[in-house]
Design a protein around this motif. Structure first.
Motif, PDB file in Angstrom:
ATOM      1  N   VAL A  19      38.405  53.682  72.934  1.00  0.00           N
ATOM      2  CA  VAL A  19      37.872  52.320  72.866  1.00  0.00           C
ATOM      3  C   VAL A  19      37.453  51.900  74.263  1.00  0.00           C
ATOM      4  O   VAL A  19      37.820  52.524  75.264  1.00  0.00           O
ATOM      5  CB  VAL A  19      38.907  51.324  72.294  1.00  0.00           C
ATOM      6  N   LEU A  79      34.831  48.169  71.150  1.00  0.00           N
ATOM      7  CA  LEU A  79      36.092  47.516  70.806  1.00  0.00           C
ATOM      8  C   LEU A  79      37.031  47.359  71.999  1.00  0.00           C
ATOM      9  O   LEU A  79      37.246  48.298  72.771  1.00  0.00           O
ATOM     10  CB  LEU A  79      36.811  48.307  69.713  1.00  0.00           C
ATOM     11  N   ASN A  87      36.153  49.966  65.404  1.00  0.00           N
ATOM     12  CA  ASN A  87      35.187  50.275  66.454  1.00  0.00           C
ATOM     13  C   ASN A  87      33.851  50.715  65.866  1.00  0.00           C
ATOM     14  O   ASN A  87      32.778  50.314  66.336  1.00  0.00           O
ATOM     15  CB  ASN A  87      35.757  51.376  67.354  1.00  0.00           C
TER      16      ASN A  87
END
Length: 300
Positions: free
Chosen positions: A72, A34, A291
C-alpha cells in the motif's frame, strides 16, 4: 509476537533528496493509493485478543506494518490511541514509525496539532524534526488558529523532506460550523486550500508531481468542495481522504468529491482492513481488495 525489530535512532537519515509529495506520488503509482489507518482502539484490541495496554498497541501496530509493507502507499497511525497509555504508548508509536522506516513504508502520523508561537515550534520539532523519533513522513495539522500559525511546521517539513496534511473539509457534521463559514466573504475551507497551494508553489515550479503541503478532505463530504468554491485541483498537493469503507466512502464518493484532483487523492481506510486481523494474510487480503477498488476510482 511480531518478528519486526526496530530502532528509533537515526530518524533524520532517510530524508535527503525528494520531497514528501514526490515520494508519495511514486508510492501511489507503484503500490496503489490506499493509506491504511492504524487505529488500535479498545474494541479492536479485544477482537485481536490483545491486552488493553501499551504492549497490546505495540503488537497490534507492528503486525499491521508487517502485513501491508510494500503493498500500500502509506499507513496512518492515530496518535491518540498511543497517547492514552502515556510514555509507554508513545514509545510504541515511536517503534511503529521506526518499523515503517525500516520497511520503506510511508507513515502519516495523525496527530492534528496546531498552536501558536513557540508551542507550534515545539510541535514542529516533535513531529517533523530531522532527528525526532516521533517524526514519520508527514503529520496532520489543524489550521483553526490561522493557517500562518502552522508556518513552523510547514518550514520544518520542507526542510526535512517531510509533509503535512492540513484539515480543510472534514466529514464530521460539526466541521461545517467552521470550515463552511465565511472569512472576508470567502469560505474558510477555500482559504485554507489557497494557502496550501501557495505553500506548494516552489516544489511545483521545480517539477515535483505533487507538493508536500496537503489537505485532509473527507471522502464523504459530497459536493461541499464545489459548493464552497474549494479548488482541490489547484492545491497541487496530496489530498488525504479518510472515511473510506465503514464510514461510507467508496469509489463513487471519491470520484464525486475529488473530480479533477483524483490523481492527488490518498484514500484512507481503517476499520475495513483492521477488522480482518489479526492474521497477517487476512489483513493483507482486505487491504489489497480495497486498494484495487480505489486504484480504479482514482484512475477516473
Amino acid at each position: 509476537m511480531s518478528a519486526i525489530t526496530t530502532s528509533t535512532t537515526g530518524a533524520g537519515e532517510r530524508f535527503a533528496g525528494a520531497g514528501f509529495g514526490t515520494r508519495l506520488s511514486e508510492a501511489m503509482a507503484a503500490r496503489g493509493p490506499l493509506c491504511v489507518g492504524i487505529d488500535p482502539h479498545v474494541g479492536l484490541l479485544q477482537r485481536w485478543g490483545l491486552p488493553d495496554d501499551a504492549r497490546g498497541v505495540r503488537e497490534f501496530s507492528l503486525r499491521v506494518v508487517e502485513a501491508v509493507a510494500g503493498q500500500v502507499a502509506a499507513v496512518k497511525p492515530q496518535s491518540a490511541f498511543f497517547e492514552r497509555y502515556g510514555s509507554a504508548g508513545m514509545a510504541a508509536l515511536e517503534e511503529t514509525i521506526a518499523a515503517c522506516r525500516a520497511a520503506d513504508l510511508l507513515c502519516v502520523v495523525d496527530a492534528k496539532r496546531g498552536d501558536i508561537g513557540t508551542t507550534m515550534d515545539g510541535y514542529a520539532d516533535a513531529f517533523l524534526g530531522k532527528d525526532s523519533t516521533l517524526a514519520g513522513d508527514a503529520v496532520t495539522l489543524s489550521p483553526y488558529l490561522g493557517f500562518e500559525t502552522l508556518r513552523p511546521a510547514i518550514d520544518a517539513a520542507l526542510a526535512t523532506g517531510r509533509g503535512v496534511f492540513v484539515l480543510a473539509l472534514t466529514s464530521n457534521p460539526e466541521g461545517a460550523q467552521v470550515q463552511h463559514a465565511l472569512a472576508d466573504g470567502v469560505p474558510v475551507a477555500a482559504l485554507i486550500a489557497r494557502q496550501a497551494a501557495a505553500a506548494n508553489a516552489v516544489e511545483i515550479e521545480a517539477g515535483a508531481p505533487l507538493g508536500s503541503i496537503g489537505l485532509v478532505v473527507g471522502a464523504t463530504v459530497g459536493s461541499a468542495a464545489r459548493h464552497l468554491g474549494v479548488d482541490l485541483g489547484a492545491v497541487r498537493g496530496p489530498l488525504l481522504a479518510p472515511g473510506v469503507g465503514a464510514q461510507g466512502g467508496g469509489a463513487a464518493q471519491i470520484r464525486d468529491v475529488f473530480a479533477e484532483a483524483l490523481g492527488a487523492v490518498l484514500p484512507s481506510s481503517s476499520r475495513d482492513v483492521l477488522r480482518a486481523g489479526p492474521d497477517a494474510g487476512d489483513l493483507l487480503a482486505a487491504a489489497q481488495a480495497i486498494n484495487e477498488e480505489l486504484r480504479h476510482a482514482v484512475a477516473g
